[in-house]
Design a protein around this motif. Structure first.
Motif, PDB file in Angstrom:
ATOM      1  N   THR A   1      -3.265   7.283  -3.296  1.00  0.00           N
ATOM      2  CA  THR A   1      -2.780   6.023  -2.723  1.00  0.00           C
ATOM      3  C   THR A   1      -2.906   4.926  -3.773  1.00  0.00           C
ATOM      4  O   THR A   1      -3.650   5.057  -4.745  1.00  0.00           O
TER       5      THR A   1
ATOM      6  N   LEU B   1      -3.079   0.574  -3.966  1.00  0.00           N
ATOM      7  CA  LEU B   1      -2.998  -0.787  -3.436  1.00  0.00           C
ATOM      8  C   LEU B   1      -2.391  -1.688  -4.502  1.00  0.00           C
ATOM      9  O   LEU B   1      -2.822  -1.674  -5.659  1.00  0.00           O
TER      10      LEU B   1
ATOM     11  N   TYR C   1       0.883  -1.167   0.000  1.00  0.00           N
ATOM     12  CA  TYR C   1       0.000   0.000   0.000  1.00  0.00           C
ATOM     13  C   TYR C   1       0.913   1.206   0.000  1.00  0.00           C
ATOM     14  O   TYR C   1       1.812   1.325   0.847  1.00  0.00           O
TER      15      TYR C   1
ATOM     16  N   TYR D   1      -1.848  -5.591  -5.288  1.00  0.00           N
ATOM     17  CA  TYR D   1      -2.331  -6.833  -4.694  1.00  0.00           C
ATOM     18  C   TYR D   1      -1.330  -7.969  -4.793  1.00  0.00           C
ATOM     19  O   TYR D   1      -1.435  -8.959  -4.091  1.00  0.00           O
TER      20      TYR D   1
END
Lengths: 417, 417
Positions: free
Chosen positions: A209, A211, A64, A213
């Motif tokens: 931001t 993410l 993250y 995975y």
């Protein structure tokens, strides 16, 4: 800390010698981090050392990432205090602890908990927290030196130039500061960024931001090479965390004009959308010609196995030209064609739903650590001829100077002041 | 299959007796799936059986969920062929195989590969693929019976009513068909949905998708209770996959008006945005009063430990009222206050960047399997009084009928025709 946080506390008993040395001694060899087993939940990666963790550390499964802007009212003292507070919180969280001693439930009933609590029962999961400073921290778009640190800007820390095929969006680009959180449990990485964002309240705010995975690179020989969303192995030729001389040549910015950057590096972040549905209609032969490697094994089209060096002068009768085509990704990105430039990559796949046509919003969040941004610029300019450009779009871009490791008792970026 | 896909092939050797039985025998007890060890990479969950997998299966770490609409030109034959093709591909992928025999690299150079390849080196990772049918498959918004199956619609399969605090967006709601892919490696789940979407080309298209990065429920006593993004344990009172009588009472829709739903269930999906920054400013005592449990241990405020049953008639002198407040989430959601209704939940956390104010786009992707949609409706109406509503917004909603398990040689949904 009190009873209910037993699980996080118990992680402390599992740190072992390396972690304890990292905390107490202030210096741990960066190379020692490179080959950590990457997938254990109880692994603690030392936060302090000669270099920041999360660079040569064996790439964790999840990312993250957050870019921050300082608030309009924040000045020099707010930046200093923010970096000190972030350092203290990061040191704790990377040990698997709550963000403060009072934590998620220990501060009593009459105030909001210091820690948001969603990682209460989770161990450290190899969490690393890595800080960087963007060009605008030193001089904003209006040329202002908001924090009195303009003379501490490394001369190479400037916005990246435009590249062919750039389709950059502001909402995925830039930032005064960045934090990269990597961990083997996604909730641990999300928890770290969320709590650091919360600590920043009034001083800095999230700009964007990301993410990630799943990792697409490896920095450890112990890790299998992962695949990107085009189905090809990525990072085969990456620098390993244990390759001391390569790191010195290509990653650590020890000769910059700024002493605070000793043991540090530059971080280039690019959000690259991949046009999945278009790619999936390309025949195998053409996919392999575009990449310059075979899909199954990952070997260069000049022959051999995954880790065989590409031979660019091998002729293919069938192709009627070089076995590795002139406009293939492997050729154009190779150090031989870019003045020897290599980058330590740490990319992650992302998938974020779909657009109105039902096509996946998916791609690669490219992260590379380089001794000089020029390494990235040279390769990216070379890639203007890359046939892969038909299937990708760079939609976000940012650059950060990543200071050296944080010594015991010190805070990240203390050399700025 | 040819050489380069060794890693996926080698997974086949690891299926073991359960997997082989599931494949060959056509029936495997659903309950036996409930307590599988959830985190091994080589675990193969049988695709065929009395019930579809992915319902009582021990909840895997990652989710990728997709809702599809049939294309405007697709008719009955296209729906039949799509379901047959999906079944064949899902059976293979859940065994850790490529989507077809020719797979990612075995089909020769002159055509696009059958398999997109990004899971080539990954094992089955407990992948489950679960199919469902939305109300619009039987009768679209204009009342048309596009596929000649209107008389096969279960009478309970209708759009959910509006609830207090709904802020639903079309782009996260509805769908003719759904596929839930769960796995212990996110790339395996993403690969499954991507390849099933590709197979659907011309017949069905993606309407919306949802990545869940971490589970918030458990359906196995072997799993620790995970936490949601408010930092509280979620799913403590969930039905376990091994609770046969609870499953019969609350999950399996064996008494529906449609024989094809025997062994099946209804799936309710809700995308719930959580107002993280607001919640993080609430004092601990109030957070616990809103939920009705303590944060650290997860015990009901009436006392005991996590798995103690809440006692709603316990009086708290301090609170000057019930220990578990009248408007707390635990009280309003409890079966005792909803005619005994219980739901098998399978939710996942999501984080998708941030809005223009720097606030996280994050929350819970709520998935629940119920014998009747009325179970969800009753609880959701009861929750209109829930003080938690101040901190959450339902932004997506969908309902699907999930057919029973798929027998050997059969395709999902064959009972529709």
């Amino acid at each position: 800390m009190t009873g209910p946080r037993l699980s996080r506390r118990s992680a402390l008993g599992l740190i072992g010698a390396a972690g304890a040395a990292g905390v107490a001694g202030g210096f741990t060899a960066g190379a020692a981090r490179g080959d950590d087993a990457p997938s254990t939940t109880d692994l603690v990666v030392p936060f302090r050392g000669k270099h920041q963790a999360g660079i040569t550390t064996a790439v964790q499964q999840h990312l993250y990432f957050a870019s921050f802007d300082m608030t309009s009212t924040a000045g020099r003292e707010e930046l200093k205090s923010l970096l000190a507070d972030w350092t203290a919180a990061a040191a704790r969280m990377t040990r698997g602890q709550d963000v403060t001693d009072e934590g998620a439930v220990g501060g009593g009933p009459y105030k909001p908990p210091d820690d948001t609590g969603e990682a209460l029962d989770l161990q450290a999961n190899a969490l690393t927290i890595t800080f960087g400073f963007g060009p605008t921290l030193f001089e904003d778009a209006d040329g202002r030196d908001r924090f009195g640190i303009a003379d501490r800007r490394p001369k190479e820390l400037v916005e990246l130039p435009s590249f062919a095929f750039d389709l950059l969006e502001d909402r995925f680009s830039g930032g005064d500061l960045c934090i990269q959180a990597c961990a083997n449990d996604p909730q641990v990485a999300v928890h770290a960024i969320r709590n650091l964002s919360r600590i920043a309240f009034g001083r800095a705010q999230v700009r964007w931001t990301q993410l990630g995975y799943g990792r697409t690179s490896t920095t450890s020989k112990a890790q299998a090479t992962p695949r990107n969303l085009f189905g090809f192995k990525d990072g085969t030729a990456n620098i390993f965390g244990s390759d001391g001389s390569d790191l010195a040549t290509s990653v650590w910015a020890d000769d910059s004009d700024q002493p605070w950057l000793d043991g540090g590096t530059f971080l280039v972040a690019r959000k690259i959308q991949m046009l999945i549905e278009s790619w999936d209609r390309v025949r195998l032969e053409e996919q392999e010609a575009i990449i310059g490697r075979d899909k199954g094994e990952g070997a260069p089209l000049s022959g051999g196995t995954e880790f065989t060096e590409p031979k660019f002068d091998v002729f293919s009768t069938k192709a009627g030209g070089p076995a590795i085509p002139m406009d293939s990704h492997v050729r154009l990105a190779h150090p031989d064609h870019n003045g020897g430039a290599r980058m330590l990559r740490r990319g992650y796949n992302f998938v974020e739903g779909n657009n109105d046509l039902g096509q996946l919003n998916a791609g690669l969040f490219f992260l590379a650590f380089v001794r000089s941004p020029q390494q990235f610029i040279d390769v990216q300019r070379s890639l203007a001829k890359d046939t892969l450009n038909e299937y990708i779009r760079h939609i976000g871009s940012a650059i950060f100077a990543v200071p050296g490791g944080i010594r015991a008792g010190d805070s990240v970026g203390s050399g700025l002041f």
